[in-house]
Enzyme design. Structure first.
Site: not given
Length: 194
Positions: A40, A64, A135, A138, A162, A171
């Protein structure tokens, strides 16, 4: 919230890397570490020199998720990274801002994520990309790992934390890609599009 996309075209990625390498080595390393590690942006920005100096892997606790992760420093990036950090102290941030912080006057803090976002969007504009954000790096990493080998899906699910394959595919923009291909093949005329 804006939904951002991965950079799908390897030639564009190569062009961006070449452009950044000659424009700003710090930004080149930031971009490259992002697309080679899947970290990230906040985790990238908090990297310090000692975390990469004389190492083959980056070990960290994700901000995170608070999970411990380890990522290989890609061999293509290692020579440039080593040269970049040669004169830096171990305690220095890997991506230091060149400016003093307005309130505190402190120098040497990492660039802010808005600075990273602006850099990525300038590059995106230069290369004709849209829907690019923090993002994107990533997602680019994950997208190309999946395209390289769809069996990497379980690994990607774990890396992204996930719970379902469908979440990971969405995603990475792969659900949209599949829908686009299906709709493009759909035809109501006698001449079918192949």
């Amino acid at each position: 919230m804006k939904f951002v996309q991965p950079i799908r075209d390897p030639e564009i990625i190569e062009g961006i890397m070449d452009y950044l390498l000659h424009k700003n080595v710090r930004d080149y390393i930031f971009f490259s570490l992002g697309i080679y590690s899947g970290l990230r942006v906040d985790d990238l920005l908090n990297l310090r020199v000692h975390m990469v100096r004389n190492r083959t892997h980056i070990a960290l606790t994700e901000g995170k998720t608070k999970k411990n992760k380890q990522f290989i420093i890609h061999p293509d990036l290692k020579p440039v990274l080593d040269e970049y950090i040669m004169d830096m102290k171990d305690s220095d941030y890997l991506f230091p801002s060149r400016q003093k912080k307005t309130k505190s006057g402190i120098k040497g803090k990492p660039i802010h994520r808005t600075t990273a976002y602006k850099m990525l969007n300038k590059v995106a504009e230069k290369f004709g990309l849209s829907e690019i954000g923090c993002h994107t790096l990533r997602k680019t990493w994950g997208y190309h790992l999946y395209i390289q080998n769809p069996e990497n899906l379980a690994l990607l699910m774990e890396m992204f934390n996930h719970s379902k394959q469908t979440i990971t595919l969405r995603y990475l923009g792969l659900t949209q890609d599949a829908m686009d291909r299906a709709i493009t093949r759909l035809s109501y005329s006698k001449k079918r599009v192949k």
